[in-house]
Motif scaffolding. Structure first.
Motif, PDB file in Angstrom:
ATOM      1  N   PRO A   1       0.880  -1.243  -0.014  1.00  0.00           N
ATOM      2  CA  PRO A   1      -0.041   0.007   0.193  1.00  0.00           C
ATOM      3  C   PRO A   1       0.774   1.262   0.076  1.00  0.00           C
ATOM      4  O   PRO A   1       1.981   1.378   0.356  1.00  0.00           O
ATOM      5  N   SER A   2       0.655   2.131  -0.674  1.00  0.00           N
ATOM      6  CA  SER A   2       1.175   3.382  -0.899  1.00  0.00           C
ATOM      7  C   SER A   2       1.685   4.059   0.682  1.00  0.00           C
ATOM      8  O   SER A   2       2.774   4.703   0.854  1.00  0.00           O
ATOM      9  N   GLY A   3       0.661   3.880   1.727  1.00  0.00           N
ATOM     10  CA  GLY A   3       0.954   4.417   2.927  1.00  0.00           C
ATOM     11  C   GLY A   3       2.258   3.508   3.466  1.00  0.00           C
ATOM     12  O   GLY A   3       3.035   4.245   4.156  1.00  0.00           O
ATOM     13  N   ASP A   4       2.383   2.345   3.407  1.00  0.00           N
ATOM     14  CA  ASP A   4       3.305   1.513   3.837  1.00  0.00           C
ATOM     15  C   ASP A   4       4.570   1.711   3.064  1.00  0.00           C
ATOM     16  O   ASP A   4       5.795   1.895   3.544  1.00  0.00           O
ATOM     17  N   GLN A   5       4.492   2.054   1.725  1.00  0.00           N
ATOM     18  CA  GLN A   5       5.808   2.529   0.982  1.00  0.00           C
ATOM     19  C   GLN A   5       6.286   3.802   1.322  1.00  0.00           C
ATOM     20  O   GLN A   5       7.523   3.907   1.769  1.00  0.00           O
ATOM     21  N   SER A   6       5.573   5.076   1.713  1.00  0.00           N
ATOM     22  CA  SER A   6       5.909   5.982   2.399  1.00  0.00           C
ATOM     23  C   SER A   6       6.752   5.767   3.722  1.00  0.00           C
ATOM     24  O   SER A   6       7.706   6.484   4.052  1.00  0.00           O
ATOM     25  N   SER A   7       5.934   5.241   4.495  1.00  0.00           N
ATOM     26  CA  SER A   7       6.684   4.657   5.853  1.00  0.00           C
ATOM     27  C   SER A   7       7.743   4.270   5.762  1.00  0.00           C
ATOM     28  O   SER A   7       9.070   4.578   6.449  1.00  0.00           O
ATOM     29  N   LEU A   8       7.999   3.013   4.984  1.00  0.00           N
ATOM     30  CA  LEU A   8       9.173   2.497   4.815  1.00  0.00           C
ATOM     31  C   LEU A   8      10.419   3.254   4.162  1.00  0.00           C
ATOM     32  O   LEU A   8      11.479   3.356   4.783  1.00  0.00           O
ATOM     33  N   LEU A   9       9.841   4.198   3.331  1.00  0.00           N
ATOM     34  CA  LEU A   9      10.985   4.919   2.650  1.00  0.00           C
ATOM     35  C   LEU A   9      11.532   6.130   3.616  1.00  0.00           C
ATOM     36  O   LEU A   9      12.526   6.115   3.764  1.00  0.00           O
ATOM     37  N   ARG A  10      10.663   6.594   4.263  1.00  0.00           N
ATOM     38  CA  ARG A  10      10.916   7.563   5.520  1.00  0.00           C
ATOM     39  C   ARG A  10      11.924   6.818   6.259  1.00  0.00           C
ATOM     40  O   ARG A  10      12.781   7.785   6.779  1.00  0.00           O
ATOM     41  N   HIS A  11      11.737   5.753   6.705  1.00  0.00           N
ATOM     42  CA  HIS A  11      12.727   4.913   7.805  1.00  0.00           C
ATOM     43  C   HIS A  11      14.064   4.594   7.248  1.00  0.00           C
ATOM     44  O   HIS A  11      14.919   4.724   7.659  1.00  0.00           O
ATOM     45  N   CYS A  12      13.923   4.282   5.900  1.00  0.00           N
ATOM     46  CA  CYS A  12      15.138   3.502   5.192  1.00  0.00           C
ATOM     47  C   CYS A  12      16.047   4.113   4.602  1.00  0.00           C
ATOM     48  O   CYS A  12      17.127   4.105   4.073  1.00  0.00           O
ATOM     49  N   TRP A  13      15.781   5.529   4.026  1.00  0.00           N
ATOM     50  CA  TRP A  13      16.347   6.260   2.905  1.00  0.00           C
ATOM     51  C   TRP A  13      17.823   6.560   3.583  1.00  0.00           C
ATOM     52  O   TRP A  13      18.623   6.614   2.565  1.00  0.00           O
ATOM     53  N   VAL A  14      17.907   7.009   4.648  1.00  0.00           N
ATOM     54  CA  VAL A  14      19.422   7.254   5.067  1.00  0.00           C
ATOM     55  C   VAL A  14      20.186   6.265   4.906  1.00  0.00           C
ATOM     56  O   VAL A  14      21.331   6.294   4.640  1.00  0.00           O
ATOM     57  N   SER A  15      19.750   5.221   5.485  1.00  0.00           N
ATOM     58  CA  SER A  15      20.481   3.765   5.521  1.00  0.00           C
ATOM     59  C   SER A  15      20.784   3.652   4.187  1.00  0.00           C
ATOM     60  O   SER A  15      22.184   3.144   4.048  1.00  0.00           O
ATOM     61  N   LEU A  16      19.963   3.457   3.461  1.00  0.00           N
ATOM     62  CA  LEU A  16      20.361   3.057   1.875  1.00  0.00           C
ATOM     63  C   LEU A  16      21.331   4.010   1.281  1.00  0.00           C
ATOM     64  O   LEU A  16      22.243   3.674   0.435  1.00  0.00           O
ATOM     65  N   PHE A  17      21.035   5.346   1.709  1.00  0.00           N
ATOM     66  CA  PHE A  17      22.010   6.569   0.911  1.00  0.00           C
ATOM     67  C   PHE A  17      23.303   6.262   1.624  1.00  0.00           C
ATOM     68  O   PHE A  17      24.429   6.417   0.871  1.00  0.00           O
ATOM     69  N   VAL A  18      23.813   5.955   2.986  1.00  0.00           N
ATOM     70  CA  VAL A  18      24.847   5.822   3.732  1.00  0.00           C
ATOM     71  C   VAL A  18      25.530   4.690   2.840  1.00  0.00           C
ATOM     72  O   VAL A  18      26.872   4.452   2.536  1.00  0.00           O
ATOM     73  N   LEU A  19      24.834   3.474   2.560  1.00  0.00           N
ATOM     74  CA  LEU A  19      25.171   2.083   1.877  1.00  0.00           C
ATOM     75  C   LEU A  19      25.850   2.744   0.568  1.00  0.00           C
ATOM     76  O   LEU A  19      26.723   2.187   0.023  1.00  0.00           O
ATOM     77  N   GLY A  20      24.912   3.541  -0.169  1.00  0.00           N
ATOM     78  CA  GLY A  20      25.213   4.044  -1.375  1.00  0.00           C
ATOM     79  C   GLY A  20      26.652   4.855  -1.521  1.00  0.00           C
ATOM     80  O   GLY A  20      27.557   4.616  -2.161  1.00  0.00           O
ATOM     81  N   LEU A  21      26.805   5.805  -0.436  1.00  0.00           N
ATOM     82  CA  LEU A  21      28.048   6.406  -0.476  1.00  0.00           C
ATOM     83  C   LEU A  21      29.214   5.272   0.007  1.00  0.00           C
ATOM     84  O   LEU A  21      30.411   5.616  -0.688  1.00  0.00           O
TER      85      LEU A  21
END
Length: 263
Positions: A92-112
């Motif tokens: 669901p779009s709400g879950d997508q939004s919640s998961l993205l809000r929580h994980c984007w920094v971690s994924l960004f650091v992994l990208g760095l």
């Protein structure tokens, strides 16, 4: 068959799940118990080399234009990775939004870490004046805080921990996938489905690590511990340090949501 493990997510109720403890390794790590320990250790290690006053010095990127461009490319790649996960698009779009809000920094650091990005910072001579000029009015105290040297040291410690593991592209991909689906995030409607996705993601990560490094039985644990240190990197640090010079006062999460919805 236990409906918790069904891929059908039309009905998102799951009786009993909220009342039973979660036993996945990553759940416990991301819930904070390991992160609090590791964050304290990192802070103690950092202050062993620098006094408290030095650690509290505010800093900014030495070359915000060049580093901002690199960071933006990593962010785009991060969002594309999440958007490309078939299981994520089924949520669901709400879950997508919640998961993205929580994980984007971690994924960004992994990208760095994966791109071996090195950045330099310089001390902000007059933080109060620069804060008024760059950050503008109407922000809360937390939002207006400039990055500190201690926060940058912590981020670099996380990157070095990942670099020391010498992860390959396949390992990074499976680790990112496991980090996206976190049932510890509050307010999820497809909770059981997400729990199952994380369990499968962790199993796949463990399998690929064993296949690539059969001689290193502890690698799975070391990778999860490295991932847990990423949770000590704050959203505010990443947004202020890497993206404030590029997007100004634009809300970071609104930007991410728009990027996620672009077809």
């Amino acid at each position: 068959h236990d409906k918790c493990h069904s891929p059908q997510i039309t009905h998102h109720s799951c009786s009993g799940y909220r009342d039973r403890p979660a036993h996945t390794i990553l759940y416990n790590i991301l819930s904070g118990s390991e992160s609090r320990y590791l964050n304290g250790k990192l802070n103690r290690d950092a202050t062993a080399h620098n006094c408290h006053c030095e650690q509290r010095r505010t800093v900014c990127l030495k070359d915000p234009k060049a580093t901002g461009q690199v960071a933006s490319a990593v962010l785009v790649h991060t969002v594309c990775f999440v958007r490309g996960l078939p299981s994520f698009s089924q949520l669901p779009s709400g879950d997508q939004s919640s998961l993205l809000r929580h994980c984007w920094v971690s994924l960004f650091v992994l990208g760095l870490a994966q791109k071996k990005i090195v950045f330099e910072v310089t001390e902000v001579a007059n933080a109060s004046i620069l804060r008024k000029i760059l950050l503008g009015p109407g922000l809360t105290g937390n939002e207006a805080d400039l990055p500190t040297l201690a926060e940058v040291h912590n981020l670099r410690a996380c990157l070095h921990k990942l670099w020391n593991l010498d992860l390959g592209p396949v390992e990074y991909a499976y680790l990112k996938g496991a980090l996206v689906f976190n049932p510890a995030v509050q307010g999820l409607s497809a909770l059981c489905f997400i729990e199952g996705l994380q369990r499968k993601g962790l199993g796949a990560l463990q399998e690929v690590l064993h296949r690539l490094h059969p001689e290193d039985a502890a690698r799975f644990t070391h990778v999860l511990l490295a991932a847990s240190t990423i949770q000590t990197v704050s959203h505010g640090l990443v947004a202020q340090l890497f993206f404030k010079p590029v997007i100004g006062n634009t809300n970071m999460f609104h930007l991410l949501t728009e990027m996620l919805s672009v077809q």
